[in-house]
Scaffold this motif. Structure first.
Motif, mmCIF file in Angstrom:
data_model
loop_
_atom_site.group_PDB
_atom_site.id
_atom_site.type_symbol
_atom_site.label_atom_id
_atom_site.label_comp_id
_atom_site.label_asym_id
_atom_site.label_seq_id
_atom_site.Cartn_x
_atom_site.Cartn_y
_atom_site.Cartn_z
ATOM 1 N N SER A 120 0.817 -1.225 0.000
ATOM 2 C CA SER A 120 0.000 0.000 0.000
ATOM 3 C C SER A 120 0.841 1.262 0.000
ATOM 4 N N SER A 121 2.167 1.110 0.006
ATOM 5 C CA SER A 121 3.056 2.258 0.033
ATOM 6 C C SER A 121 2.981 3.029 -1.281
ATOM 7 N N ARG A 122 2.576 4.311 -1.194
ATOM 8 C CA ARG A 122 2.500 5.130 -2.401
ATOM 9 C C ARG A 122 3.887 5.396 -2.979
ATOM 10 N N PHE A 123 4.874 5.524 -2.096
ATOM 11 C CA PHE A 123 6.238 5.766 -2.561
ATOM 12 C C PHE A 123 6.737 4.602 -3.418
ATOM 13 N N LEU A 124 6.402 3.366 -2.977
ATOM 14 C CA LEU A 124 6.799 2.185 -3.745
ATOM 15 C C LEU A 124 6.207 2.233 -5.144
ATOM 16 N N TRP A 125 4.905 2.506 -5.201
ATOM 17 C CA TRP A 125 4.254 2.512 -6.522
ATOM 18 C C TRP A 125 4.708 3.705 -7.362
ATOM 19 N N ILE A 133 8.500 -4.437 -30.486
ATOM 20 C CA ILE A 133 7.532 -4.445 -29.383
ATOM 21 C C ILE A 133 7.638 -5.736 -28.582
ATOM 22 N N LEU A 134 7.789 -6.847 -29.281
ATOM 23 C CA LEU A 134 7.902 -8.131 -28.583
ATOM 24 C C LEU A 134 9.158 -8.159 -27.712
ATOM 25 N N GLY A 135 10.277 -7.729 -28.287
ATOM 26 C CA GLY A 135 11.517 -7.728 -27.511
ATOM 27 C C GLY A 135 11.457 -6.771 -26.342
ATOM 28 N N ALA A 136 10.864 -5.591 -26.581
ATOM 29 C CA ALA A 136 10.763 -4.601 -25.501
ATOM 30 C C ALA A 136 9.850 -5.091 -24.388
ATOM 31 N N THR A 137 8.805 -5.823 -24.730
ATOM 32 C CA THR A 137 7.904 -6.354 -23.710
ATOM 33 C C THR A 137 8.609 -7.344 -22.803
ATOM 34 N N ILE A 138 9.386 -8.239 -23.405
ATOM 35 C CA ILE A 138 10.110 -9.222 -22.599
ATOM 36 C C ILE A 138 11.129 -8.545 -21.689
ATOM 37 N N VAL A 139 11.911 -7.628 -22.272
ATOM 38 C CA VAL A 139 12.910 -6.918 -21.467
ATOM 39 C C VAL A 139 12.225 -6.076 -20.394
ATOM 40 N N GLY A 140 11.087 -5.453 -20.737
ATOM 41 C CA GLY A 140 10.383 -4.613 -19.782
ATOM 42 C C GLY A 140 9.876 -5.393 -18.587
ATOM 43 N N LEU A 141 9.337 -6.571 -18.838
ATOM 44 C CA LEU A 141 8.852 -7.382 -17.718
ATOM 45 C C LEU A 141 9.987 -7.750 -16.768
ATOM 46 N N VAL A 142 11.138 -8.106 -17.348
ATOM 47 C CA VAL A 142 12.287 -8.455 -16.505
ATOM 48 C C VAL A 142 12.745 -7.237 -15.701
ATOM 49 N N VAL A 143 12.831 -6.076 -16.376
ATOM 50 C CA VAL A 143 13.281 -4.867 -15.690
ATOM 51 C C VAL A 143 12.297 -4.448 -14.603
ATOM 52 N N LEU A 144 10.989 -4.556 -14.880
ATOM 53 C CA LEU A 144 9.994 -4.201 -13.885
ATOM 54 C C LEU A 144 10.056 -5.104 -12.664
ATOM 55 N N LEU A 145 10.290 -6.370 -12.891
ATOM 56 C CA LEU A 145 10.390 -7.305 -11.770
ATOM 57 C C LEU A 145 11.602 -6.963 -10.901
ATOM 58 N N LEU A 146 12.740 -6.708 -11.564
ATOM 59 C CA LEU A 146 13.933 -6.324 -10.801
ATOM 60 C C LEU A 146 13.717 -4.969 -10.113
ATOM 61 N N GLY A 147 13.038 -4.069 -10.798
ATOM 62 C CA GLY A 147 12.775 -2.760 -10.218
ATOM 63 C C GLY A 147 11.876 -2.823 -8.997
ATOM 64 N N TYR A 148 10.940 -3.781 -8.997
ATOM 65 C CA TYR A 148 10.052 -3.927 -7.847
ATOM 66 C C TYR A 148 10.846 -4.303 -6.594
ATOM 67 N N PHE A 149 11.743 -5.277 -6.724
ATOM 68 C CA PHE A 149 12.541 -5.690 -5.563
ATOM 69 C C PHE A 149 13.508 -4.573 -5.140
ATOM 70 N N LEU A 150 14.036 -3.824 -6.118
ATOM 71 C CA LEU A 150 14.901 -2.702 -5.782
ATOM 72 C C LEU A 150 14.118 -1.612 -5.044
ATOM 73 N N ALA A 151 12.884 -1.342 -5.494
ATOM 74 C CA ALA A 151 12.053 -0.341 -4.828
ATOM 75 C C ALA A 151 11.702 -0.770 -3.409
#
Length: 573
Positions: free
Chosen positions: A3-8, A173-191
């Motif tokens: 629920s942390s707004r800063f995280l999101w 678009i396909l390549g960017a989607t795959i890379v984006g999902l990986v980056v977002l997942l890593l970014g979530y744990f970093l956040a």
């Protein structure tokens, strides 16, 4: 933690940046690929045009119209659309359509480029009504052996290039989607690694903010968050010490204000009381309980004080006034305080001083000046000496006699001016005189003075100017006093402005106040003298003042008239 707004915010910004960067790269790559493809197509068509130019020139020399089959046999192996056009725009041959069925092509963009501009070839992209396709055209100028000129135009469809762009965009678009999902997942744990300590720091900081200054955060990290924890701990310690110091300072200030003979009242911009000392309570005849939870204009005090507070708040400037209720006289000075001066609140500080005794002494002194004005020694002595000389010398030559009489006249005029000025000063300085104020058109008074002083200005070769707003400026006052005040200001400016100079009279509105300005380009005045020129009989240059007929009372009269009209006067040089 979810629920942390800063995280999101962190995660959302990361995702947004990824989407924007991917979109930008896709657009740039697709655009570059399209440019490269069009350059290759253009070069290919240009090479074909150079190879076919001789044959096309011969066809132009022969003239006549060919159908599409004849054109295809003449130019075998050409997969592009080929069109031969005469100098007049007539289509002579086309391998996709019979020339006789085609309209004049002189207005085609690629042909117009060759006609209007000095180019080696002309190109254009547009939708072909004939083929119902988007085509890329290249027109090439040709010349037959007989000197006949015309154009060879080749065209290819853009469908293949568009197909390549769509395929490339899909892969991006396909390549960017795959890379984006990986980056977002890593970014979530970093956040999470950043926001969890921040949440803990926030919770403890709130407890410190509630007054629990003894709390301290554990200093276990060596990164930036560790520095933040250390800073918060130091802040808590400093705040605790500062509050203790402020409490001591506030108590000292309260003791100082309580011991002042002057009354001090502080209100905010809504006129709510912030502070009032004992002296002010005594002068205003109220108690501390009368001010609790009330506005200044709700307290039973002089109406003049309420008006002064309102004026200071509306104008946001210092105002002064003297209040007399018959029993005592109070000088009031209101000063606007805002955040520019370091204050944490906007409002008014009012300083009250009981000057009843001083006012009475000033009134006695004014009476003395009024009575003593008839016994002024200097002009009377001069007149007496001249008269006695005339009496003692009955055989005085006529020219000497006339000169003596002229000097007597000058001294008599000077004596009259001094007496009149003293009488006016005494009248305007009196605190007991009933002032008959009424609505006065101030701009009309200024115009009257301007008209009356035109001749005086012309005599000393000074240009007198007037700057008045179109709207009427009405004030409560005495017409005679206001006229005298403005006249004195203009007289003073004319006396100290050299020939060829300019004196400007200006009147304008500033909020609820009217401002009169008299400006000159004369000799000016130093700061030391400018602080005293409104004192009675004070002269900067006594010799020049006397030679110009000055008494030293004109500006003092101006000051008293302005103050009697709840105004003030100032000089800038």
């Amino acid at each position: 933690m979810l629920s942390s707004r800063f995280l999101w915010q962190i995660w959302g910004l990361l995702g947004l940046a990824l989407i924007l960067s991917t979109s930008l790269v896709s657009l740039l790559v697709a655009d570059q690929v399209r440019r490269d493809a069009l350059n290759r197509v253009e070069q290919s068509l240009l090479d074909q045009s150079n190879a076919l130019a001789e044959t096309a020139g011969a066809r132009i020399d022969l003239g006549g119209l060919l159908d599409s089959e004849e054109t295809s046999r003449l130019f075998t192996g050409i997969t592009s659309r080929l069109t031969i056009i005469s100098e007049s725009g007539l289509v002579l041959a086309d391998n996709f359509r019979d020339a006789i069925d085609m309209d004049n092509h002189l207005d085609r963009p690629e042909i117009q480029l060759l006609i209007n501009e000095d180019l080696e070839f002309g190109v254009a992209s547009r939708f072909s009504e004939t083929l119902q396709l988007s085509m890329y055209y290249l027109a090439f100028p040709v010349k037959g052996n007989q000197g006949n000129q015309g154009f060879l135009r080749l065209a290819v469809p853009l469908e293949f290039i568009d197909h390549q762009i769509r395929a490339l965009r899909t892969r991006l678009i396909l390549g960017a989607t795959i890379v984006g999902l990986v980056v977002l997942l890593l970014g979530y744990f970093l956040a999470l690694r950043i926001t969890i300590p921040i949440t803990e720091i926030t919770s403890l900081s709130k407890n410190i903010a509630r007054g629990n200054y003894q709390l301290r955060l554990p200093e276990v990290r060596n990164d930036e968050l560790g520095v933040l924890v250390k800073a918060i701990n130091e802040l808590a310690l400093n705040v605790e010490q500062t509050i203790d110091q402020v409490t001591v300072s506030r108590n000292r200030l309260a003791a100082v204000l309580a011991g002042l003979a002057e009354g001090v009242v502080a209100v905010d911009s809504e006129q709510q009381f912030l502070h009032i000392n004992e002296a002010a309570l005594l002068m205003l005849g109220i108690s501390q309980d009368d001010t609790v939870g009330k506005r200044f204009d709700e307290v039973s005090v002089f109406n003049e004080l309420k008006q002064l507070i309102r004026t200071c708040i509306s104008e946001q400037t210092a105002v002064e006034s003297t209040i007399n209720d018959g029993a005592k006289t109070i000088e009031c000075s209101c000063h606007w305080m805002d955040e520019s001066g370091g204050a944490k609140v906007t409002g008014v500080i009012m300083v009250l001083e009981d000057v009843t005794m001083s006012a009475r002494l000033e009134e006695v002194r004014s009476d003395f000046v009024a009575n003593a004005s008839h016994e002024l020694k200097t002009p009377i002595s001069a007149i007496r000496g001249l008269v006695e000389t005339i009496i003692d010398d009955p055989e005085m030559p006529a020219d000497v006699f006339d000169r003596f009489m002229d000097r007597i006249r000058v001294q008599a005029i000077r004596l009259d001016v001094i007496v009149q000025d003293l009488l006016q000063l005494s009248r305007f300085d009196s605190t007991t005189r009933v002032r008959e104020f009424k609505a006065v058109s101030l701009d009309s008074v200024v115009r009257q003075v301007y008209q009356s002083k035109q001749m005086d200005a012309s005599d000393v070769q000074v240009e007198l100017r007037l700057e008045v707003q179109q709207e009427k400026l009405w004030v409560e006052g005495e017409v005679e006093a206001l006229n005298q005040m403005i006249t004195n200001l203009v007289d003073n400016a004319l006396k100290y402005t050299d020939a060829g100079g300019v004196v400007t009279m200006r009147i304008n509105r500033i909020g609820a106040m009217a401002q009169i300005e008299v400006l000159d380009d004369g000799i000016g005045i130093s700061k030391d003298h400018s602080e005293r020129i409104f004192e009675r009989f004070y002269r900067v240059d006594r010799a020049r003042s006397r030679s110009l007929g000055g008494t030293g009372l004109g500006l003092s009269i101006v000051k008293h008239i302005a103050q009697s009209h709840r105004g003030n006067v100032a000089v800038r040089s």
